[in-house]
Design a protein around this motif. Sequence first.
Motif, short mmCIF file in Angstrom:
data_model
loop_
_atom_site.label_atom_id
_atom_site.label_comp_id
_atom_site.label_asym_id
_atom_site.label_seq_id
_atom_site.Cartn_x
_atom_site.Cartn_y
_atom_site.Cartn_z
N ASN A 243 -3.96 0.20 -2.65
CA ASN A 243 -2.72 -0.55 -2.83
C ASN A 243 -1.81 0.22 -3.77
N ILE A 244 -0.69 0.65 -3.24
CA ILE A 244 0.25 1.44 -4.03
C ILE A 244 1.66 0.94 -3.80
N ILE A 245 2.56 1.35 -4.66
CA ILE A 245 3.99 1.16 -4.45
C ILE A 245 4.59 2.54 -4.36
N LEU A 246 5.30 2.80 -3.28
CA LEU A 246 5.91 4.11 -3.06
C LEU A 246 7.41 3.93 -2.94
N PHE B 56 8.46 1.46 0.05
CA PHE B 56 7.65 1.47 1.25
C PHE B 56 6.32 0.79 0.95
N GLU B 57 5.87 0.02 1.90
CA GLU B 57 4.55 -0.60 1.76
C GLU B 57 3.51 0.30 2.40
N SER B 58 2.27 0.12 2.02
CA SER B 58 1.20 0.89 2.65
C SER B 58 0.48 -0.02 3.64
N PRO B 59 0.83 0.09 4.93
CA PRO B 59 0.21 -0.78 5.93
C PRO B 59 -1.30 -0.58 5.94
N GLU B 60 -2.00 -1.69 5.86
CA GLU B 60 -3.47 -1.68 5.86
C GLU B 60 -4.03 -0.82 4.74
N GLY B 61 -3.23 -0.61 3.69
CA GLY B 61 -3.73 0.09 2.52
C GLY B 61 -3.96 1.58 2.72
N GLU B 62 -3.38 2.16 3.79
CA GLU B 62 -3.57 3.59 4.01
C GLU B 62 -2.29 4.20 4.59
#
Length: 65
Positions: free
Chosen positions: A27-30, A38-44
């Motif tokens: 889980n990151i914030i980019l 941008f979100e990280s879909p499915e955490g990847e």
Amino acid sequence: MEEKKARLKPQAEIEVIPEGPIRIKGNIILSDVRRDIFESPEGEIYLCRCGRSKNKPYCDGSHEK
Ligand code: FES
């Protein structure tokens, strides 16, 4: 590697793929230079590092051409 991960308890894993993108799992914030989030879909996510992607900041496979 697994022992090190268990000891450090990372929030995300970052892997530089040879001749390819950077894979980030967790889980990151980019945010980009315009501060778009941008979100990280499915955490990847896979980030382009060759500069050829038409879907930056993500890799679209153009590095293989
Ligand atoms: S690293 Fe895959 S398109 Fe750039």
